[in-house]
Design a protein around this motif. Sequence first.
Motif, mmCIF file in Angstrom:
data_model
loop_
_atom_site.group_PDB
_atom_site.id
_atom_site.type_symbol
_atom_site.label_atom_id
_atom_site.label_comp_id
_atom_site.label_asym_id
_atom_site.label_seq_id
_atom_site.Cartn_x
_atom_site.Cartn_y
_atom_site.Cartn_z
ATOM 1 N N LEU A 287 0.833 -1.208 0.000
ATOM 2 C CA LEU A 287 0.000 0.000 0.000
ATOM 3 C C LEU A 287 0.865 1.254 0.000
ATOM 4 O O LEU A 287 0.707 2.147 0.829
ATOM 5 C CB LEU A 287 -0.944 0.006 1.210
ATOM 6 C CG LEU A 287 -2.009 -1.099 1.248
ATOM 7 C CD1 LEU A 287 -2.882 -0.958 2.472
ATOM 8 C CD2 LEU A 287 -2.864 -1.077 -0.023
ATOM 9 N N GLY A 288 1.756 1.321 -0.963
ATOM 10 C CA GLY A 288 2.663 2.457 -1.013
ATOM 11 C C GLY A 288 2.341 3.477 -2.077
ATOM 12 O O GLY A 288 3.106 4.424 -2.277
ATOM 13 N N SER A 289 1.223 3.311 -2.775
ATOM 14 C CA SER A 289 0.879 4.252 -3.849
ATOM 15 C C SER A 289 -0.580 4.658 -3.752
ATOM 16 O O SER A 289 -1.393 4.005 -3.079
ATOM 17 C CB SER A 289 1.138 3.609 -5.212
ATOM 18 O OG SER A 289 0.226 2.538 -5.440
ATOM 19 N N VAL A 290 -0.923 5.729 -4.445
ATOM 20 C CA VAL A 290 -2.302 6.217 -4.470
ATOM 21 C C VAL A 290 -3.221 5.146 -5.043
ATOM 22 O O VAL A 290 -4.304 4.883 -4.501
ATOM 23 C CB VAL A 290 -2.393 7.519 -5.296
ATOM 24 C CG1 VAL A 290 -3.850 7.876 -5.572
ATOM 25 C CG2 VAL A 290 -1.712 8.659 -4.556
ATOM 26 N N LYS A 291 -2.804 4.510 -6.130
ATOM 27 C CA LYS A 291 -3.640 3.482 -6.758
ATOM 28 C C LYS A 291 -3.863 2.298 -5.824
ATOM 29 O O LYS A 291 -4.979 1.787 -5.708
ATOM 30 C CB LYS A 291 -2.990 3.012 -8.060
ATOM 31 C CG LYS A 291 -3.839 2.015 -8.851
ATOM 32 C CD LYS A 291 -3.149 1.619 -10.134
ATOM 33 C CE LYS A 291 -3.974 0.613 -10.925
ATOM 34 N NZ LYS A 291 -5.200 1.195 -11.487
ATOM 35 N N ALA A 292 -2.816 1.874 -5.132
ATOM 36 C CA ALA A 292 -2.941 0.724 -4.227
ATOM 37 C C ALA A 292 -3.879 1.037 -3.065
ATOM 38 O O ALA A 292 -4.698 0.205 -2.669
ATOM 39 C CB ALA A 292 -1.563 0.318 -3.709
ATOM 40 N N ILE A 293 -3.768 2.244 -2.507
ATOM 41 C CA ILE A 293 -4.641 2.634 -1.393
ATOM 42 C C ILE A 293 -6.090 2.740 -1.864
ATOM 43 O O ILE A 293 -7.023 2.298 -1.182
ATOM 44 C CB ILE A 293 -4.168 3.965 -0.784
ATOM 45 C CG1 ILE A 293 -2.783 3.794 -0.166
ATOM 46 C CG2 ILE A 293 -5.160 4.467 0.269
ATOM 47 C CD1 ILE A 293 -2.131 5.108 0.244
ATOM 48 N N THR A 294 -6.276 3.317 -3.053
ATOM 49 C CA THR A 294 -7.627 3.465 -3.600
ATOM 50 C C THR A 294 -8.258 2.105 -3.855
ATOM 51 O O THR A 294 -9.439 1.887 -3.577
ATOM 52 C CB THR A 294 -7.587 4.282 -4.904
ATOM 53 O OG1 THR A 294 -6.933 5.533 -4.660
ATOM 54 C CG2 THR A 294 -8.991 4.558 -5.411
ATOM 55 N N GLN A 295 -7.463 1.178 -4.383
ATOM 56 C CA GLN A 295 -7.963 -0.183 -4.591
ATOM 57 C C GLN A 295 -8.282 -0.838 -3.256
ATOM 58 O O GLN A 295 -9.293 -1.547 -3.126
ATOM 59 C CB GLN A 295 -6.933 -1.016 -5.340
ATOM 60 C CG GLN A 295 -7.397 -2.436 -5.670
ATOM 61 C CD GLN A 295 -8.541 -2.442 -6.660
ATOM 62 O OE1 GLN A 295 -8.387 -2.065 -7.806
ATOM 63 N NE2 GLN A 295 -9.720 -2.886 -6.212
ATOM 64 N N TRP A 296 -7.475 -0.593 -2.230
ATOM 65 C CA TRP A 296 -7.664 -1.193 -0.909
ATOM 66 C C TRP A 296 -9.018 -0.810 -0.317
ATOM 67 O O TRP A 296 -9.787 -1.679 0.107
ATOM 68 C CB TRP A 296 -6.536 -0.756 0.024
ATOM 69 C CG TRP A 296 -6.721 -1.208 1.440
ATOM 70 C CD1 TRP A 296 -6.386 -2.417 1.969
ATOM 71 C CD2 TRP A 296 -7.302 -0.456 2.518
ATOM 72 N NE1 TRP A 296 -6.719 -2.466 3.303
ATOM 73 C CE2 TRP A 296 -7.287 -1.281 3.671
ATOM 74 C CE3 TRP A 296 -7.827 0.836 2.613
ATOM 75 C CZ2 TRP A 296 -7.778 -0.851 4.891
ATOM 76 C CZ3 TRP A 296 -8.328 1.262 3.837
ATOM 77 C CH2 TRP A 296 -8.294 0.420 4.956
ATOM 78 N N TYR A 297 -9.340 0.496 -0.302
ATOM 79 C CA TYR A 297 -10.600 0.862 0.350
ATOM 80 C C TYR A 297 -11.806 0.493 -0.520
ATOM 81 O O TYR A 297 -12.890 0.236 0.004
ATOM 82 C CB TYR A 297 -10.623 2.326 0.807
ATOM 83 C CG TYR A 297 -10.702 3.396 -0.249
ATOM 84 C CD1 TYR A 297 -11.854 3.603 -0.996
ATOM 85 C CD2 TYR A 297 -9.631 4.277 -0.458
ATOM 86 C CE1 TYR A 297 -11.941 4.612 -1.934
ATOM 87 C CE2 TYR A 297 -9.707 5.292 -1.392
ATOM 88 C CZ TYR A 297 -10.867 5.459 -2.134
ATOM 89 O OH TYR A 297 -10.945 6.473 -3.061
ATOM 90 N N ASN A 298 -11.646 0.432 -1.839
ATOM 91 C CA ASN A 298 -12.754 -0.035 -2.676
ATOM 92 C C ASN A 298 -13.012 -1.528 -2.459
ATOM 93 O O ASN A 298 -14.163 -1.970 -2.488
ATOM 94 C CB ASN A 298 -12.466 0.255 -4.147
ATOM 95 C CG ASN A 298 -12.907 1.651 -4.558
ATOM 96 O OD1 ASN A 298 -14.078 1.878 -4.861
ATOM 97 N ND2 ASN A 298 -11.969 2.580 -4.549
ATOM 98 N N ASP A 299 -11.953 -2.305 -2.235
ATOM 99 C CA ASP A 299 -12.136 -3.722 -1.900
ATOM 100 C C ASP A 299 -12.889 -3.874 -0.582
ATOM 101 O O ASP A 299 -13.747 -4.765 -0.441
ATOM 102 C CB ASP A 299 -10.780 -4.421 -1.797
ATOM 103 C CG ASP A 299 -10.123 -4.624 -3.155
ATOM 104 O OD1 ASP A 299 -10.820 -4.529 -4.182
ATOM 105 O OD2 ASP A 299 -8.895 -4.877 -3.182
ATOM 106 N N ARG A 300 -12.578 -3.014 0.385
ATOM 107 C CA ARG A 300 -13.264 -3.084 1.690
ATOM 108 C C ARG A 300 -14.724 -2.661 1.559
ATOM 109 O O ARG A 300 -15.611 -3.248 2.200
ATOM 110 C CB ARG A 300 -12.554 -2.207 2.722
ATOM 111 C CG ARG A 300 -11.432 -2.903 3.482
ATOM 112 C CD ARG A 300 -10.370 -3.397 2.553
ATOM 113 N NE ARG A 300 -9.400 -4.282 3.207
ATOM 114 C CZ ARG A 300 -8.481 -4.947 2.531
ATOM 115 N NH1 ARG A 300 -8.418 -4.862 1.209
ATOM 116 N NH2 ARG A 300 -7.634 -5.730 3.155
#
Length: 309
Positions: free
Chosen positions: A262-275
Amino acid sequence: MRLQSVVDYLVYLFVRVLICVAQALPMDVCRKIAKGLAWLLCDVLKLRHKVVDENLHFAFPELSEKERGRLELRMWEHLLVLVLEVAHTPRKIHETNWRDFVHLENEAALVRMLLEDRPLLIVTGHLGNFEVGGYVLGILGFPTYSVARTLDNPYLDRFVNEFRGRTGQHLIPKNGGFDQIEHVLSDNGAMGLLADQYAGPKGCWIQFFNRPASAHKAIALLALEHNAPMAVCASLRLGDEPMIFNFITHDVFDPASPPDELGSVKAITQWYNDRLTDLILRAPEQYWWIHRRWKDTREPKKTAKKAAA
């Protein structure tokens, strides 16, 4: 201008009368009315049927047309009950009895972050009764700030703001409110954000229900810029009972000690959309499938090449 002001005020009075009528009725009667209106909107008028059915087909390809129709009807019933719950909430839920209406799940993580001397991003979607969620946080002594579009009717806009402000909720206008957001986070405040709407071709392209979707970059950027923890939450109605909610803190992310992935904007955005997807799957009938979440699934070539690089 004067005529428009008169029309706005008449619309405001009509809405207030409807709210007074709703508040005078028991919730079991309100639910029966909501079921009848849901049938009218869904099966007779077929309001936004094409959008809803398309979204459900994308999200749940295994469902038959008949099963999607049942889920669509339950969604409309949920939306109407939500409005009635908002009307009843100020009279029914207060500091001494909120436990009779709201159950907390995994609340320790959220409370810990709210008590820290750091800003906080509370991320949710158009799921469950998010209005009651913000209301309850205010009752618990945690004021929050939310971003919302200013209503065209100034009387209704003031009325909605007064409802939210009763327990310490504050609204920031969607247009031109970025400086206020920056100030809230710089002052270690808590921001509540609805994070499930289409962000246009220049948004951050992620997978939502295994389909390309454009999400806003700002949430992840704010978390990184202000070192603000992020909590993905939802206030879901328990079972089929109105006014009984489960306030869920599903997962948290802290940019001060992020996992390697979770080191990038895209990874964080994907993380909370998965949640958010996890939470929607817990109560799919309580999600706003009327939104065109997949308004466009064609990621611009330049953006796709940049992401691949």
